[in-house]
Enzyme design. Structure first.
Site, short mmCIF file in Angstrom:
data_model
loop_
_atom_site.label_atom_id
_atom_site.label_comp_id
_atom_site.label_asym_id
_atom_site.label_seq_id
_atom_site.Cartn_x
_atom_site.Cartn_y
_atom_site.Cartn_z
N VAL A 195 -2.69 -2.87 2.34
CA VAL A 195 -1.76 -2.40 1.31
C VAL A 195 -0.45 -3.06 1.70
CG1 VAL A 195 -0.57 -0.41 0.33
CG2 VAL A 195 -2.98 -0.21 1.00
N PRO A 196 -0.08 -4.16 1.02
CA PRO A 196 0.95 -5.07 1.52
C PRO A 196 2.39 -4.58 1.33
CG PRO A 196 0.14 -5.87 -0.58
CD PRO A 196 -0.69 -4.66 -0.22
N CYS A 197 2.72 -3.52 2.02
CA CYS A 197 4.07 -2.97 1.92
C CYS A 197 5.12 -3.93 2.49
CB CYS A 197 4.15 -1.60 2.59
SG CYS A 197 3.67 -1.59 4.32
N HIS A 198 4.68 -4.90 3.30
CA HIS A 198 5.62 -5.89 3.82
C HIS A 198 6.21 -6.74 2.71
CE1 HIS A 198 1.80 -8.09 3.68
NE2 HIS A 198 2.51 -9.21 3.65
#
Length: 164
Positions: free
Chosen positions: A120-123
């Protein structure tokens, strides 16, 4: 590499990025309701290792187990999983997508609570002015900046800032 993956029969439930000692990672995984296993998820571990070497991987095909995660967070996580490699968005843009720009803080809280960073690419979620915001990895914002650099991501205003 030093990462930890927690999973259930339903899918991946937890991912701990490198930065802690193995003992600290076991403790964090246990606090999240996981248990230590050494015999699973070798394909995902290999894909994450390849990502860390520059392989383009969206991880969209990975099934997640978000049981116990608030529905609003799940909705946000589904949305950001659609971001492409190197594509960024902002807390405000996600809040507008949700229908209320005032929800930017709620979006930030969802990013901080993300149990499965990278997949889950919160970056890839930034402040509108290019500030990185926080990152819940043991290495914090430095890890976020390294991931964005690896993906050759662009900031909304053309430059990144370590400021919060």
């Amino acid at each position: 590499m030093g990462l930890a993956i927690g999973w259930t029969d339903a899918g991946i439930a937890r991912l701990l990025l490198p930065g802690d000692t193995p003992a600290d990672m076991r403790q964090r995984l246990g606090q999240a309701g996981g248990s230590e296993k050494h015999d699973g998820q070798p394909e995902l571990a290999a894909r994450i290792a390849a990502y860390s070497e520059g392989a383009r991987d969206s991880f969209r095909d990975i099934t997640l187990d978000l049981d116990g995660v608030p529905e609003m967070n799940r909705r946000i996580y589904r949305h950001i999983r659609e971001l492409e490699w190197g594509e960024t968005t902002t807390y405000g843009a996600i809040a507008r997508w949700l229908g209320d720009v005032a929800m930017s803080r709620a979006v930030g809280a969802a990013m901080g609570a993300n149990p499965i960073p990278l997949i889950v690419p919160c970056h890839r979620v930034l402040a509108a002015d290019g500030r990185t915001g926080g990152f819940s990895s043991p290495r914090g914002v430095r890890a976020k900046m390294e991931m964005l650099a690896l993906e050759k991501a662009a900031s909304p205003n053309g430059q990144f800032s370590f400021g919060f």
